[in-house]
Design a protein around this motif. Structure first.
Motif, short mmCIF file in Angstrom:
data_model
loop_
_atom_site.label_atom_id
_atom_site.label_comp_id
_atom_site.label_asym_id
_atom_site.label_seq_id
_atom_site.Cartn_x
_atom_site.Cartn_y
_atom_site.Cartn_z
N THR A 39 0.80 -1.23 0.00
CA THR A 39 0.00 0.00 0.00
C THR A 39 0.83 1.28 0.00
O THR A 39 0.30 2.35 -0.27
CB THR A 39 -0.94 0.04 1.22
OG1 THR A 39 -0.16 -0.02 2.41
CG2 THR A 39 -1.93 -1.10 1.18
N GLY A 40 2.13 1.18 0.32
CA GLY A 40 2.92 2.40 0.38
C GLY A 40 4.39 2.15 0.63
O GLY A 40 4.83 1.01 0.73
N LEU A 67 6.25 3.46 -10.05
CA LEU A 67 5.08 3.40 -9.19
C LEU A 67 4.52 4.81 -9.02
O LEU A 67 5.28 5.78 -9.00
CB LEU A 67 5.45 2.84 -7.81
CG LEU A 67 6.13 1.47 -7.81
CD1 LEU A 67 6.68 1.17 -6.42
CD2 LEU A 67 5.16 0.40 -8.22
N TYR A 68 3.21 4.93 -8.89
CA TYR A 68 2.56 6.22 -8.72
C TYR A 68 1.94 6.30 -7.34
O TYR A 68 1.39 5.31 -6.85
CB TYR A 68 1.48 6.41 -9.79
CG TYR A 68 2.04 6.40 -11.19
CD1 TYR A 68 2.48 7.56 -11.77
CD2 TYR A 68 2.16 5.21 -11.89
CE1 TYR A 68 3.02 7.56 -13.05
CE2 TYR A 68 2.70 5.19 -13.17
CZ TYR A 68 3.13 6.36 -13.74
OH TYR A 68 3.67 6.35 -15.00
N GLY A 69 2.04 7.47 -6.71
CA GLY A 69 1.49 7.61 -5.38
C GLY A 69 1.27 9.03 -4.97
O GLY A 69 1.49 9.98 -5.74
N ILE A 70 0.85 9.19 -3.71
CA ILE A 70 0.55 10.49 -3.12
C ILE A 70 1.35 10.63 -1.84
O ILE A 70 1.37 9.71 -1.01
CB ILE A 70 -0.95 10.59 -2.81
CG1 ILE A 70 -1.77 10.46 -4.10
CG2 ILE A 70 -1.28 11.90 -2.11
CD1 ILE A 70 -3.24 10.28 -3.88
N ILE A 71 2.01 11.77 -1.67
CA ILE A 71 2.77 12.02 -0.44
C ILE A 71 1.79 12.18 0.71
O ILE A 71 0.87 12.99 0.65
CB ILE A 71 3.64 13.28 -0.58
CG1 ILE A 71 4.70 13.08 -1.66
CG2 ILE A 71 4.29 13.63 0.77
CD1 ILE A 71 5.54 14.32 -1.93
N ARG A 72 1.96 11.38 1.76
CA ARG A 72 1.10 11.45 2.94
C ARG A 72 1.75 12.17 4.10
O ARG A 72 1.08 12.76 4.93
CB ARG A 72 0.66 10.05 3.36
CG ARG A 72 -0.28 9.41 2.39
CD ARG A 72 -1.53 10.24 2.28
NE ARG A 72 -2.43 9.67 1.29
CZ ARG A 72 -3.36 10.37 0.69
NH1 ARG A 72 -3.50 11.66 0.95
NH2 ARG A 72 -4.14 9.81 -0.19
N PRO A 85 -4.26 3.70 -5.70
CA PRO A 85 -4.98 2.42 -5.80
C PRO A 85 -5.44 2.09 -7.22
O PRO A 85 -5.74 0.95 -7.51
CB PRO A 85 -6.18 2.61 -4.86
CG PRO A 85 -6.34 4.08 -4.74
CD PRO A 85 -4.98 4.69 -4.92
N ASN A 86 -5.46 3.07 -8.10
CA ASN A 86 -5.91 2.83 -9.48
C ASN A 86 -4.78 2.39 -10.40
O ASN A 86 -5.00 2.13 -11.57
CB ASN A 86 -6.56 4.09 -10.05
CG ASN A 86 -7.80 4.46 -9.28
OD1 ASN A 86 -8.51 3.60 -8.79
ND2 ASN A 86 -8.05 5.75 -9.14
N SER A 87 -3.55 2.34 -9.89
CA SER A 87 -2.43 1.92 -10.72
C SER A 87 -2.14 0.44 -10.48
O SER A 87 -2.79 -0.21 -9.68
CB SER A 87 -1.18 2.75 -10.39
OG SER A 87 -0.71 2.43 -9.11
N ASN A 88 -1.15 -0.10 -11.17
CA ASN A 88 -0.80 -1.50 -10.98
C ASN A 88 0.32 -1.65 -9.95
O ASN A 88 1.04 -2.63 -9.94
CB ASN A 88 -0.42 -2.16 -12.30
CG ASN A 88 0.80 -1.53 -12.93
OD1 ASN A 88 1.27 -0.49 -12.49
ND2 ASN A 88 1.33 -2.16 -13.96
N SER A 89 0.46 -0.69 -9.05
CA SER A 89 1.51 -0.70 -8.03
C SER A 89 1.46 -1.95 -7.16
O SER A 89 2.48 -2.52 -6.83
CB SER A 89 1.42 0.55 -7.16
OG SER A 89 1.59 1.70 -7.92
#
Length: 110
Positions: A39-40, A67-72, A85-89
């Motif tokens: 998840t991250g 990988l694509y994501g969002i800084i939390r 969550p919409n990518s194939n990560s």
């Protein structure tokens, strides 16, 4: 017992040592991936990255791909990034754990 609105991890994180890059808009910084889950990821950045929490980023590493994501979160030269969550990560990270991952102990700085 009171609920303190504490959010627990959604997936187990494993320590690793993977070198790569984080891209945000037109900037790119070298990073070391410290721990990883489906998840991250938590990364240590080599130079400042001028991106706020909620910014979309790309993580590029040889063993993982892109990988694509969002800084939390961001703290003391480290970033926490939740995968999109919409990518194939999720599939890419699962593949890394199946074929490449070796257990690594964290190294304490002095």
């Amino acid at each position: 017992m009171r609920n303190l609105n504490i959010i627990t991890r959604k997936a187990e994180r494993k320590y690793c040592r993977i070198f790569g890059k984080v891209r945000y808009l037109n900037s790119e910084v070298d990073v070391r991936i410290l721990d990883l889950s489906i998840t991250g990821v938590a990364v240590e950045i080599r130079t400042p990255l001028h991106a706020a929490s909620g910014s979309r980023v790309q993580i590029v590493a040889e063993d993982l791909g892109t990988l694509y994501g969002i800084i939390r979160w961001s703290h003391n030269g480290r970033l926490g990034i939740e995968f999109d969550p919409n990518s194939n990560s999720r599939a890419q990270v699962a593949s890394y754990f199946r074929f490449f991952h070796k257990e690594v102990r964290p190294v304490l700085k002095r």
